[in-house]
Structure formats: C-alpha cells, structure tokens
Design a protein around this motif. Sequence first.
Motif, PDB file in Angstrom:
ATOM      1  N   SER A   1     -12.714  40.757 -18.878  1.00  0.00           N
ATOM      2  CA  SER A   1     -11.845  40.443 -20.012  1.00  0.00           C
ATOM      3  C   SER A   1     -11.390  38.984 -19.978  1.00  0.00           C
ATOM      4  O   SER A   1     -11.137  38.424 -18.922  1.00  0.00           O
ATOM      5  CB  SER A   1     -10.617  41.354 -19.978  1.00  0.00           C
ATOM      6  OG  SER A   1      -9.643  40.871 -20.881  1.00  0.00           O
ATOM      7  N   ASP A   2     -11.313  38.389 -21.170  1.00  0.00           N
ATOM      8  CA  ASP A   2     -10.798  37.027 -21.281  1.00  0.00           C
ATOM      9  C   ASP A   2      -9.271  37.010 -21.359  1.00  0.00           C
ATOM     10  O   ASP A   2      -8.664  35.950 -21.358  1.00  0.00           O
ATOM     11  CB  ASP A   2     -11.350  36.354 -22.544  1.00  0.00           C
ATOM     12  CG  ASP A   2     -12.806  35.963 -22.374  1.00  0.00           C
ATOM     13  OD1 ASP A   2     -13.319  36.055 -21.239  1.00  0.00           O
ATOM     14  OD2 ASP A   2     -13.418  35.550 -23.377  1.00  0.00           O
ATOM     15  N   ASP A   3      -8.667  38.185 -21.456  1.00  0.00           N
ATOM     16  CA  ASP A   3      -7.205  38.269 -21.542  1.00  0.00           C
ATOM     17  C   ASP A   3      -6.630  38.281 -20.114  1.00  0.00           C
ATOM     18  O   ASP A   3      -6.310  39.327 -19.557  1.00  0.00           O
ATOM     19  CB  ASP A   3      -6.795  39.531 -22.302  1.00  0.00           C
ATOM     20  CG  ASP A   3      -5.301  39.552 -22.602  1.00  0.00           C
ATOM     21  OD1 ASP A   3      -4.551  38.762 -21.992  1.00  0.00           O
ATOM     22  OD2 ASP A   3      -4.883  40.363 -23.444  1.00  0.00           O
TER      23      ASP A   3
ATOM     24  N   GLY B   1      -8.122  28.886 -17.134  1.00  0.00           N
ATOM     25  CA  GLY B   1      -9.147  28.019 -17.702  1.00  0.00           C
ATOM     26  C   GLY B   1      -8.962  26.533 -17.479  1.00  0.00           C
ATOM     27  O   GLY B   1      -8.465  26.099 -16.453  1.00  0.00           O
TER      28      GLY B   1
ATOM     29  N   LYS C   1     -18.965  34.501 -13.342  1.00  0.00           N
ATOM     30  CA  LYS C   1     -18.538  35.704 -14.046  1.00  0.00           C
ATOM     31  C   LYS C   1     -17.458  36.423 -13.246  1.00  0.00           C
ATOM     32  O   LYS C   1     -17.491  36.401 -12.006  1.00  0.00           O
ATOM     33  CB  LYS C   1     -19.771  36.611 -14.228  1.00  0.00           C
ATOM     34  CG  LYS C   1     -19.560  37.776 -15.153  1.00  0.00           C
ATOM     35  CD  LYS C   1     -20.890  38.426 -15.528  1.00  0.00           C
ATOM     36  CE  LYS C   1     -21.350  39.394 -14.465  1.00  0.00           C
ATOM     37  NZ  LYS C   1     -22.462  40.244 -14.951  1.00  0.00           N
TER      38      LYS C   1
ATOM     39  N   GLY D   1     -12.949  37.016 -16.319  1.00  0.00           N
ATOM     40  CA  GLY D   1     -13.506  36.447 -17.534  1.00  0.00           C
ATOM     41  C   GLY D   1     -15.011  36.239 -17.447  1.00  0.00           C
ATOM     42  O   GLY D   1     -15.634  36.518 -16.426  1.00  0.00           O
ATOM     43  N   LYS D   2     -15.548  35.754 -18.564  1.00  0.00           N
ATOM     44  CA  LYS D   2     -16.995  35.526 -18.622  1.00  0.00           C
ATOM     45  C   LYS D   2     -17.379  34.300 -17.802  1.00  0.00           C
ATOM     46  O   LYS D   2     -16.527  33.531 -17.387  1.00  0.00           O
ATOM     47  CB  LYS D   2     -17.412  35.313 -20.085  1.00  0.00           C
ATOM     48  CG  LYS D   2     -17.104  36.484 -20.995  1.00  0.00           C
ATOM     49  CD  LYS D   2     -17.535  36.177 -22.420  1.00  0.00           C
ATOM     50  CE  LYS D   2     -17.229  37.352 -23.340  1.00  0.00           C
ATOM     51  NZ  LYS D   2     -15.763  37.514 -23.560  1.00  0.00           N
TER      52      LYS D   2
ATOM     53  N   PHE E   1     -15.890  30.538 -17.912  1.00  0.00           N
ATOM     54  CA  PHE E   1     -14.504  30.689 -18.365  1.00  0.00           C
ATOM     55  C   PHE E   1     -13.686  30.722 -17.066  1.00  0.00           C
ATOM     56  O   PHE E   1     -13.453  31.778 -16.498  1.00  0.00           O
ATOM     57  CB  PHE E   1     -14.357  31.993 -19.153  1.00  0.00           C
ATOM     58  CG  PHE E   1     -12.976  32.245 -19.693  1.00  0.00           C
ATOM     59  CD1 PHE E   1     -12.550  31.637 -20.864  1.00  0.00           C
ATOM     60  CD2 PHE E   1     -12.114  33.110 -19.019  1.00  0.00           C
ATOM     61  CE1 PHE E   1     -11.274  31.902 -21.363  1.00  0.00           C
ATOM     62  CE2 PHE E   1     -10.832  33.358 -19.518  1.00  0.00           C
ATOM     63  CZ  PHE E   1     -10.425  32.753 -20.688  1.00  0.00           C
TER      64      PHE E   1
ATOM     65  N   SER F   1     -11.148  31.153 -15.018  1.00  0.00           N
ATOM     66  CA  SER F   1      -9.799  31.657 -14.813  1.00  0.00           C
ATOM     67  C   SER F   1      -9.746  32.548 -13.583  1.00  0.00           C
ATOM     68  O   SER F   1     -10.736  33.162 -13.207  1.00  0.00           O
ATOM     69  CB  SER F   1      -9.346  32.455 -16.029  1.00  0.00           C
ATOM     70  OG  SER F   1      -9.251  31.594 -17.141  1.00  0.00           O
TER      71      SER F   1
END
Length: 201
Positions: free
Chosen positions: A14-16, A50, A73, A94-95, A98, A100
């Motif tokens: 998840s990017d959240d 990020g 990833k 995150g992907k 990305f 984080s």
Amino acid sequence: MNSKNKIPQKFYLSDDVINTSKLLLGKILVTNVNNKITSGMITEVEAYLGINDKASHTYNNKRTSRTEPMFSKGGIVYIYLCYGIHHLINIVVGKRDFPSAILIRSIKPVDGIKTMMERRNFKKLTKELTNGPGKLTKALGITMKYNSISLNSKKIWIENHNIIINKKDILSSSRIGVDYAGEDAKLPYRFYIKNNKWISK
DNA sequence: CCAGGGATGGACT
DNA sequence: GTCCATCCCTGGT
C-alpha cells in the motif's frame, strides 16, 4: 508462533504509509537468529514518507547504496547503523521506487524473553529491555546482516495475532530526533498505543 | 582515503 | 528530569 499468522506480502504494498503504520501497531515482529526465536508486539512506530519528507533518508530522491533498500518494493526490512552503535529497523512499504519506510521504535516482549535479556545483559525484565529503536534490535538480535531481507523469509517476519488496537487508542506525535528536518520535524508521523508501558521516553 | 554525521542510550542528579 | 559519549559507515574526493 504460528507461521500461518504471517502477514501476507500484499500488506506491504500500500502507498498509504500512515495507514500501514497504524496497522502495524499490535502486530508481532519475530526473528529467528541461530534457531533462537524472539518476538515482540509493535507498540510504537514512525512513518518516513518518500522523497518530499526532509526527515527521510530518501529526501530529494537521494539514492545511494545505503538508501537503496527503501526504493525496493514493500515487504523487506531496511536496517542502518545510527551513531555508529545502534542498528535501527524499518519496514519498507509501497511500490518499487516509492521510497517509504516505517521505523519500529518500541515493542512489548512476547517470545524468547530469556534470550532477549541475555542479549541485553538484563537480570530483571523492565521496559528498558525493548522500549527504543536501538534497544529492540539488540534484543531481537538484528544486525546489518538483516538489511534488505524479505519479511517472507525464515529469519524475520511479522505475525498477526488478532490483537485489535482501537483507533481511539492510537496516539500520534512528532517524530523523535529529527530536528534537522526543519518544518517536517513537526509532522505527526509517530504513532503509539495509548497507555502502553512499552513506549520510548 | 578520511572528515563528518547521526530515526540514541544510558548514566547520572 | 538533564547531559553527553558514542564510533562505524557513508559518500564525496
């Protein structure tokens, strides 16, 4: 200690990052070092977001051999050495590209407490055993050898023991020790469980 | 090669 | 609560 409870890899994609950080509270971080299992319930985390977060090692898209794991990833760990002494563990989320990660700042000991106390030279079990990012990695036997390792491996993983942390029991604050980040130092990206004694300072 | 820095911890009052 | 030693790794040269 049932590997069926292992969190699925998709959890980390998840990017959240804020939401994922909160979801990690109450989950169980487990290591297997030389066949010694140790684990603890995650009680305190910090999100590093990020390339626009001045507190993050990947601020301004800084991509070096050290920060490379953060660009991969989600689902691996990013370990780095702080103050030349302390190994700090982050969960990469995150992907790909990305960058984080979520810093684990405190855990409540669950399994292998005797082993953890030996690693820390503790004779009495107190919260000081694991209530800090450098303390818990030492207790869990985590060193730089763990850098970039998958959370789907036999050495380190996270389990869900169905411990539900109610939203109202999740508190937030600014992150610790990131004064160098200017305005971003004030962001409320530290999350911890209300009234839990296994919290740093 | 080496200067600089750091997501802290622990000792002490 | 306050203070400060920490020392290996990183990254630019």
